[in-house]
Enzyme design. Structure first.
Site, PDB file in Angstrom:
ATOM      1  N   CYS A 268      41.906   6.612  17.147  1.00 43.14           N
ATOM      2  CA  CYS A 268      40.618   6.332  16.466  1.00 43.14           C
ATOM      3  C   CYS A 268      40.758   6.259  14.954  1.00 43.14           C
ATOM      4  O   CYS A 268      39.945   5.634  14.279  1.00 43.14           O
ATOM      5  CB  CYS A 268      39.597   7.421  16.748  1.00 43.14           C
TER       6      CYS A 268
ATOM      7  N   HIS B  68      35.362   6.980  25.472  1.00 41.61           N
ATOM      8  CA  HIS B  68      35.946   5.643  25.308  1.00 41.61           C
ATOM      9  C   HIS B  68      37.101   5.457  26.291  1.00 41.61           C
ATOM     10  O   HIS B  68      37.723   6.440  26.719  1.00 41.61           O
ATOM     11  CB  HIS B  68      36.520   5.487  23.897  1.00 41.61           C
TER      12      HIS B  68
HETATM   13  C1  CIR Z   1      32.013   9.290  18.054  1.00 41.73           C
HETATM   14  O1  CIR Z   1      31.418   9.936  18.931  1.00 41.73           O
HETATM   15  O2  CIR Z   1      31.809   8.096  17.878  1.00 41.73           O
HETATM   16  C2  CIR Z   1      33.010  10.006  17.178  1.00 41.73           C
HETATM   17  N1  CIR Z   1      32.572  11.347  16.983  1.00 41.73           N
HETATM   18  C3  CIR Z   1      34.383   9.952  17.789  1.00 41.73           C
HETATM   19  C4  CIR Z   1      34.928   8.563  17.876  1.00 41.73           C
HETATM   20  C5  CIR Z   1      36.262   8.515  18.496  1.00 41.73           C
HETATM   21  N2  CIR Z   1      36.752   7.207  18.505  1.00 41.73           N
HETATM   22  C6  CIR Z   1      37.528   6.694  19.454  1.00 41.73           C
HETATM   23  O3  CIR Z   1      37.790   7.335  20.470  1.00 41.73           O
HETATM   24  N3  CIR Z   1      37.961   5.468  19.292  1.00 41.73           N
END
Ligand code: CIR
Length: 249
Positions: free
Chosen positions: A244, A157
């Site tokens: 997140c 991201h």
């Molecule tokens: C994913 O791959 O979607 C989750 N394991 C981690 C999400 C992390 N979110 C973010 O960076 N906003």
């Protein structure tokens, strides 16, 4: 949202770090909530959802602006239903006129959105596509805000690698050190071995920094910020960080 036991089945790009340990993840989540409260914010804590292993990463389900909320359409198949689960909570804070949606074929995850005042940088990633960005910018412009696309090459991201700390200060790692989009900011370059800590969050003047990244901690303190440190080791194992784990507004 509290992590479930299924967190250990979350999507990861770093299986070599091992699986998250649930008991530890819960303790770290408690500390995270405590840190947010110390920064003076009200915290709404949602119950775990075992059916969505990544659902504690609520940031990806919506983007909240000062003019309204945008419910995302997450690009990760196993995460897509999380947005609909978040909507009732968002409706407690915003009425119909202040809620918009990203719809298929557009996809967008909040981790790809970085707010700088009334401008929103949006990472074009494996999770956020061209149509999602088009819809997002159209919604922003309808509210008198603006947005621009930042193509990503290496990270999950946008905010995996770049985060705005207010006061013109921006933490940048890897590919973001040289992007022209961020030239005008006071960029603090994060060394490669502490790249994970590019994901710090500014909350009411305090910066929360992940535990175990001394160079970044010192750099943030040298900017004059008060800091709080929270261990996110279990979330890191599934590519998650400080931003997140909450939707802040
Ligand atoms: C994913 O791959 O979607 C989750 N394991 C981690 C999400 C992390 N979110 C973010 O960076 N906003």
């Amino acid at each position: 949202r509290r992590p479930g036991k299924s967190l250990c089945d979350g999507i990861t790009s770093a299986p070599e770090l091992g699986k998250p340990i649930y008991e530890k993840a819960i303790k770290q989540h408690d500390a995270y909530i405590e840190a947010l409260k110390q920064c003076g914010v009200d915290v709404t804590v949602l119950p775990a959802m075992e059916e969505y292993p990544d659902s504690c990463f609520v940031e990806d389900t919506a983007v909240i602006t000062r003019c309204g909320a945008i419910i995302d359409n997450p690009g990760a198949g196993t995460r897509n239903g999380e947005a609909k689960e978040m909507e009732p909570t968002i409706r407690q804070f915003f009425d119909d006129d202040h809620i918009a949606h990203i719809t298929a074929p557009g996809t967008l995850e909040g981790g790809d959105v970085m707010m700088v005042g009334d401008h929103f940088y949006v990472g074009r990633s494996a999770r956020t596509n061209e149509e999602g960005i088009r819809q997002f910018i159209e919604i922003l412009e309808g509210w008198g805000l603006s947005g621009s696309e930042v193509p990503l090459e290496y990270v999950l991201h946008l905010k995996t690698g770049v985060n705005y700390l207010e006061d013109n200060n921006m933490l940048v790692s890897g590919e973001f050190k040289t992007k022209p989009d961020f030239e005008k900011y006071n960029k603090v370059e994060i060394p490669e071995d502490e790249a994970y800590a590019a994901n710090c969050i500014w909350v009411n003047g305090t910066v929360i920094v992940p535990e175990g990244y001394p160079t970044v901690l010192k750099a943030v303190q040298d900017l004059g910020y008060k800091t709080l440190v929270v261990d996110t080791s279990e979330y890191r194992k599934v590519d998650g960080g400080l931003s997140c784990l909450s939707l802040r507004f």
